[in-house]
Write an enzyme that holds these catalytic residues in place. Structure first.
Site, PDB file in Angstrom:
ATOM      1  N   ASP A  40      -0.356  -4.668 -19.040  1.00  0.00           N
ATOM      2  CA  ASP A  40      -0.359  -6.097 -18.730  1.00  0.00           C
ATOM      3  C   ASP A  40      -1.756  -6.429 -18.177  1.00  0.00           C
ATOM      4  OD1 ASP A  40      -0.154  -8.639 -17.682  1.00  0.00           O
ATOM      5  OD2 ASP A  40       1.815  -8.308 -16.770  1.00  0.00           O
TER       6      ASP A  40
ATOM      7  N   SER B  80       8.777   7.004  -4.960  1.00  0.00           N
ATOM      8  CA  SER B  80       9.238   7.608  -6.208  1.00  0.00           C
ATOM      9  C   SER B  80       8.469   8.897  -6.484  1.00  0.00           C
ATOM     10  CB  SER B  80       9.027   6.616  -7.359  1.00  0.00           C
ATOM     11  OG  SER B  80       9.159   7.245  -8.612  1.00  0.00           O
TER      12      SER B  80
ATOM     13  N   HIS C 156       4.153  -9.086 -18.206  1.00  0.00           N
ATOM     14  CA  HIS C 156       5.407  -8.321 -18.210  1.00  0.00           C
ATOM     15  C   HIS C 156       6.464  -8.968 -17.317  1.00  0.00           C
ATOM     16  CE1 HIS C 156       3.948  -6.697 -14.368  1.00  0.00           C
ATOM     17  NE2 HIS C 156       5.148  -6.188 -14.190  1.00  0.00           N
TER      18      HIS C 156
ATOM     19  N   GLU D 200       1.146  -4.327  -5.554  1.00  0.00           N
ATOM     20  CA  GLU D 200       1.669  -5.119  -6.663  1.00  0.00           C
ATOM     21  C   GLU D 200       3.178  -5.097  -6.505  1.00  0.00           C
ATOM     22  OE1 GLU D 200       3.665  -6.169  -9.129  1.00  0.00           O
ATOM     23  OE2 GLU D 200       2.980  -4.887 -10.773  1.00  0.00           O
TER      24      GLU D 200
ATOM     25  N   GLU E 183       7.804   2.620   5.668  1.00  0.00           N
ATOM     26  CA  GLU E 183       8.277   2.480   7.038  1.00  0.00           C
ATOM     27  C   GLU E 183       8.590   3.817   7.699  1.00  0.00           C
ATOM     28  OE1 GLU E 183       9.828   1.446   4.316  1.00  0.00           O
ATOM     29  OE2 GLU E 183      10.379  -0.678   4.392  1.00  0.00           O
TER      30      GLU E 183
ATOM     31  N   GLU F 119      13.873  -7.612  -6.738  1.00  0.00           N
ATOM     32  CA  GLU F 119      13.599  -6.225  -6.327  1.00  0.00           C
ATOM     33  C   GLU F 119      13.280  -6.105  -4.846  1.00  0.00           C
ATOM     34  OE1 GLU F 119      10.653  -4.465  -8.888  1.00  0.00           O
ATOM     35  OE2 GLU F 119      12.159  -3.896 -10.362  1.00  0.00           O
TER      36      GLU F 119
ATOM     37  N   ASP G   6       4.074   5.842  -2.110  1.00  0.00           N
ATOM     38  CA  ASP G   6       5.137   5.523  -3.070  1.00  0.00           C
ATOM     39  C   ASP G   6       6.313   6.451  -2.803  1.00  0.00           C
ATOM     40  OD1 ASP G   6       4.911   3.939  -6.117  1.00  0.00           O
ATOM     41  OD2 ASP G   6       6.709   5.065  -5.580  1.00  0.00           O
TER      42      ASP G   6
ATOM     43  N   GLY H 180       3.373   1.077  -2.628  1.00  0.00           N
ATOM     44  CA  GLY H 180       3.973   1.224  -3.950  1.00  0.00           C
ATOM     45  C   GLY H 180       2.892   1.529  -4.967  1.00  0.00           C
TER      46      GLY H 180
ATOM     47  N   ARG I 295      -2.245  -8.876 -15.202  1.00  0.00           N
ATOM     48  CA  ARG I 295      -1.945  -8.246 -13.920  1.00  0.00           C
ATOM     49  C   ARG I 295      -3.041  -7.276 -13.502  1.00  0.00           C
ATOM     50  NH1 ARG I 295      -0.695  -2.937 -13.170  1.00  0.00           N
ATOM     51  NH2 ARG I 295       0.687  -2.355 -11.445  1.00  0.00           N
TER      52      ARG I 295
END
Length: 507
Positions: free
Chosen positions: A174, A225, A444, A271, A252, A280, A223, A201, A177
């Site tokens: 994208d 994930s 996106h 982002e 956190e 989200e 992040d 993130g 972005r």
């Protein structure tokens, strides 16, 4: 992923890249330099040698301040001892431990902070079965309030969805972005040079790399994930591992706070934007990061977002998007029962690239978000809008919602009510801006579309008249990643006033 990487990624809490939990066999006494082989023996040493009842103190503090209070206690005791205070003279009160400065480890890489689980106090109250609790709660609950889902499955699915390649490729490809972020950072490198940056993130690490490229002294890339493991490799392969430190975990988490340090960051980059801007719920975490880490004069990147709404009048496009055009005639058979399963329906918010010809009135900005100042509670709101319907309008079929994003190079309030990101550069706007609306390059994020009910689509507002209304955004209980959106509208019809309400959810 190797077995070792898997173990690191799944260990208790959230694990930091580059600052792993230390592998130790001894624990330093709270009040002297003696190293002792176990926590239990070290606590006994504190009792017998220094006459300090550490176990009882932990139980007392834990019952009042929970786990975070016990962590503060350990750091407080170490600091008091370091300052020469005798153990018997140390006063432990909730008021003293309210100070967040005691979250910072007094002993670097203190292994004791990882080994306090066995000494936490047991809850005094008998656990209540959650079903019984919900049943009791429902007796006094208003009818319009829905029951809640107490599971964390949604959060787990959210982070799980970001560990694969495809979603990150879609975001990086994208160009609106990615190049919006890149252009702001590299064209305003004086803001980043020598500064400490937090990337909330971080995903693949692309924004962190732009920050480092712009001259940042230190970048913390966070992040939760497993994509964080690959971000670390991406950063190392490109030679920036000396500047960028990847932390796998929630922003956190205590481990994250311990690494970054409260109030130490000059710039926060993220982002965080979702469909309809707030789907989200990632902005909540960005705002908590802001309150934890950002210096008082620090910069948020991006700095502002605006939410925009426009009416849709295009029966043919709606018919194609709901599937009505296809399912009404399948080799001569009526398959209308299949229509509710389409992306555009009467229950959920659809996500589409709306053709510009379907928009039947200029967009109205109905909400502005100043990311340096907004509070989480402000993300539930009702805001007014007003649009003038185009002369060609035949009917009102739906509403489209999108957002504009602004990157302003200073931490100052800004009125963006009349701003349009598509005209921002041409009109001399500072910084960088981009739009996710139907009149610019597709992104996106597309647009969030809310289809009116069949009944409301029969209430034809007069072409060229003014349509007024409100938009309500509300988070779902125990599911802050989903949102409920309601639009109320009213206007002038051929035979008198017309009005309607459309409520949809995005989950």
């Amino acid at each position: 992923m190797s077995d070792t990487d898997s173990e690191i990624a799944s260990s208790a809490g959230s694990i930091m890249e580059d600052v792993s939990e230390p592998d130790v066999t001894s624990f330093k006494c709270l009040f002297c330099d003696e190293e002792i082989s176990s926590v239990d023996k070290m606590f006994s040493h504190c009792d017998s040698t220094h006459k300090f009842p550490i176990r009882e103190t932990i139980k007392d503090v834990g019952s009042k301040l929970e786990e975070i209070g016990i962590i503060k206690l350990i750091n407080y005791l170490r600091l008091e001892s370091k300052n020469g205070v005798e153990p018997s003279a140390i006063k432990v009160t909730p008021e003293v431990l309210a100070d967040d400065k005691y979250l910072a480890p007094a002993l670097p890489d203190d292994p004791l902070l990882f080994e306090l689980g066995d000494f936490m106090p047991e809850p005094e109250e008998k656990p209540v079965d959650y079903a019984d609790y919900e049943a009791a709660l429902a007796k006094n609950m208003p009818e319009e309030v829905e029951m809640i889902d107490a599971s964390n499955d949604r959060d787990e699915r959210y982070f799980e969805s970001y560990k694969g390649n495809s979603i990150h490729r879609e975001m990086i490809e994208d160009r609106v972005r990615t190049e919006g972020y890149r252009d702001f950072m590299l064209n305003h490198s004086e803001l980043f040079k020598g500064k400490t940056v937090l990337d909330v993130g971080c995903g693949t690490g692309i924004l962190s790399l732009f920050c480092a490229q712009a001259g940042a002294k230190k970048v913390f890339a966070v992040d939760n994930s497993d994509i964080a493991l690959r971000a670390r490799e991406n950063i190392k392969r490109n030679g920036y591992d000396g500047t960028i430190q990847v932390i796998q975990g929630r922003v956190e988490d205590f481990h994250t706070q311990r690494t970054i340090g409260n109030g130490k960051v000059d710039i926060i980059v993220s982002e965080w934007m979702g469909y309809g801007l707030l789907f989200e719920g990632m902005l909540d975490s960005v705002l908590r990061a802001r309150d934890l880490y950002l210096k008082p004069d620090g910069l948020m990147v991006p700095s502002h977002c605006t939410l925009r709404i426009a009416p849709i009048s295009d029966r043919e496009w709606v018919s194609e998007s709901t599937g009505e055009k296809f399912w009404k005639d399948v080799y001569g058979f009526d398959f209308s029962a299949m229509i509710p399963g389409s992306n555009l329906n009467l229950h959920e918010i659809g996500v589409f690239d709306v053709p510009p010809k379907a928009i039947c009135g200029p967009a109205s900005t109905f909400y502005e978000i100043d990311i340096a100042r907004v509070q989480v509670k402000d993300l539930d709101f009702t805001a007014p809008f007003e649009v003038i319907l185009a002369k060609h309008t035949k009917a009102l079929d739906a509403f489209a919602i999108w957002f504009d994003t602004f990157f302003l190079p200073h931490n100052e309030p800004k009125d963006l009510k009349s701003a349009d990101a598509l005209d921002w550069k041409e009109e001399g706007g500072e910084g960088v801006a981009f739009s996710t609306g139907p009149f610019g390059t597709p992104t996106h994020w597309h647009q969030a579309v809310m289809l009116l009910s069949d009944e409301d689509r029969k209430a034809h507002p007069k072409a060229g008249s003014t349509l007024r209304g409100t938009v309500t955004y509300k988070k779902r209980r125990r599911d802050v990643r989903g949102i409920d959106v309601q639009i109320r509208w009213e206007g002038e019809g051929a035979d008198g006033p017309v009005a309607g309400t459309v409520s949809r959810r995005m989950e």
